[in-house]
Design an enzyme around this catalytic site. Structure first.
Site, mmCIF file in Angstrom:
data_model
loop_
_atom_site.group_PDB
_atom_site.id
_atom_site.type_symbol
_atom_site.label_atom_id
_atom_site.label_comp_id
_atom_site.label_asym_id
_atom_site.label_seq_id
_atom_site.Cartn_x
_atom_site.Cartn_y
_atom_site.Cartn_z
ATOM 1 N N PRO A 180 0.063 8.005 4.288
ATOM 2 C CA PRO A 180 -1.162 8.593 4.831
ATOM 3 C C PRO A 180 -2.180 7.579 5.352
ATOM 4 C CG PRO A 180 -1.099 8.780 2.434
ATOM 5 C CD PRO A 180 0.253 8.325 2.864
ATOM 6 N N ASN A 181 -2.822 7.969 6.421
ATOM 7 C CA ASN A 181 -3.892 7.204 7.079
ATOM 8 C C ASN A 181 -3.410 5.966 7.831
ATOM 9 O OD1 ASN A 181 -6.157 8.881 6.217
ATOM 10 N ND2 ASN A 181 -5.691 8.118 4.166
ATOM 11 N N ARG A 217 -8.968 1.846 11.527
ATOM 12 C CA ARG A 217 -9.297 2.050 10.130
ATOM 13 C C ARG A 217 -9.619 0.729 9.428
ATOM 14 N NH1 ARG A 217 -4.821 3.183 5.483
ATOM 15 N NH2 ARG A 217 -6.317 3.585 3.834
ATOM 16 N N TYR A 239 -7.350 -4.027 7.151
ATOM 17 C CA TYR A 239 -6.016 -3.710 7.677
ATOM 18 C C TYR A 239 -5.730 -4.316 9.051
ATOM 19 C CZ TYR A 239 -6.289 -0.319 3.873
ATOM 20 O OH TYR A 239 -6.434 0.265 2.638
ATOM 21 N N ASN A 252 5.678 1.874 3.123
ATOM 22 C CA ASN A 252 4.295 1.657 2.711
ATOM 23 C C ASN A 252 3.765 3.045 2.337
ATOM 24 O OD1 ASN A 252 1.610 1.225 2.333
ATOM 25 N ND2 ASN A 252 1.297 0.036 4.210
ATOM 26 N N ALA A 280 -1.932 5.297 0.099
ATOM 27 C CA ALA A 280 -2.634 5.729 -1.125
ATOM 28 C C ALA A 280 -1.690 6.368 -2.140
ATOM 29 C CB ALA A 280 -3.758 6.691 -0.762
ATOM 30 N N GLU A 305 8.805 -2.421 -0.561
ATOM 31 C CA GLU A 305 7.469 -1.813 -0.499
ATOM 32 C C GLU A 305 6.543 -2.803 0.206
ATOM 33 O OE1 GLU A 305 6.014 -0.350 -4.324
ATOM 34 O OE2 GLU A 305 3.980 -0.902 -3.755
ATOM 35 N N HIS A 362 2.607 -3.605 1.722
ATOM 36 C CA HIS A 362 1.179 -3.296 1.845
ATOM 37 C C HIS A 362 0.558 -4.311 2.777
ATOM 38 C CE1 HIS A 362 1.439 -0.312 -1.223
ATOM 39 N NE2 HIS A 362 2.137 -1.156 -1.946
ATOM 40 N N ARG A 366 -7.961 -6.033 -4.680
ATOM 41 C CA ARG A 366 -8.859 -4.908 -4.384
ATOM 42 C C ARG A 366 -9.219 -4.146 -5.668
ATOM 43 N NH1 ARG A 366 -6.695 -1.804 0.663
ATOM 44 N NH2 ARG A 366 -8.815 -0.954 0.498
#
Ligand code: DQA
Length: 150
Positions: A11-12, A19, A24, A79, A82, A103, A105, A112
């Site tokens: 998502p996103n 964004r 990012y 990825n 969230a 995975e 990111h 973070r």
């Protein structure tokens, strides 16, 4: 039969470029997918990309990649965005796969907020790349192809 790799964006990530560029970067998802497509072409690998903002759709796409269905997947880059931090459903779907999973990111999740430090999928993935920006996807593809060819 050639190597087939599936890339799943959560998502996103369709908003990449716009964004939170401080976290990012300014590369759009289309640009990342194009970079992946040309890297895959150079390696002679078949690559499919998929993005969804919906957890169940991501679970569905992972199930499509399960061996024994017609759509075989030799490796997966994901990825979960969230959903990384919350989704037992995505974790359980990934457990259906019998291929290497990386995975990715874009940001370093460990630098973070504490809620981003926990990944529901990292311990079942073959490996994780975090904090290397869009380049992380290219490194993941490279690592997967090396692993599969071995
Ligand atoms: C992300 C990190 C997640 O915590 C966040 O929710 C995202 C993107 C990353 O690529 O850095 O959407 O997965």
């Amino acid at each position: 039969m050639g190597i087939k790799i599936t890339v799943i964006h959560g998502p996103n990530l369709n908003m990449l470029g716009k964004r939170e560029p401080d976290k990012y970067g300014t590369t759009s998802l289309d640009a990342i997918n194009q970079m992946l497509a040309s890297a895959a072409q150079e390696k002679g690998v078949e690559l499919e990309t998929f993005q969804s903002n919906i957890e169940g759709e991501i679970v569905g796409r992972i199930q499509v990649a399960v061996r024994s269905t017609t759509d075989v997947c030799d490796g997966m880059i994901i990825n979960p965005a969230a959903y990384t931090h919350t989704s037992i459903a995505i974790r359980d779907a990934l457990l259906l796969l019998d291929c290497p999973i990386i995975e990715v990111h874009i940001s370093n999740i460990f630098k973070r907020e504490p809620f981003r430090h926990r990944s529901m999928t990292a311990d079942i993935a073959t490996g994780q790349i975090s904090g290397l920006g869009a380049y992380g996807y290219i490194l993941a593809l490279d690592a997967l192809v090396r692993m599969i060819e071995k």
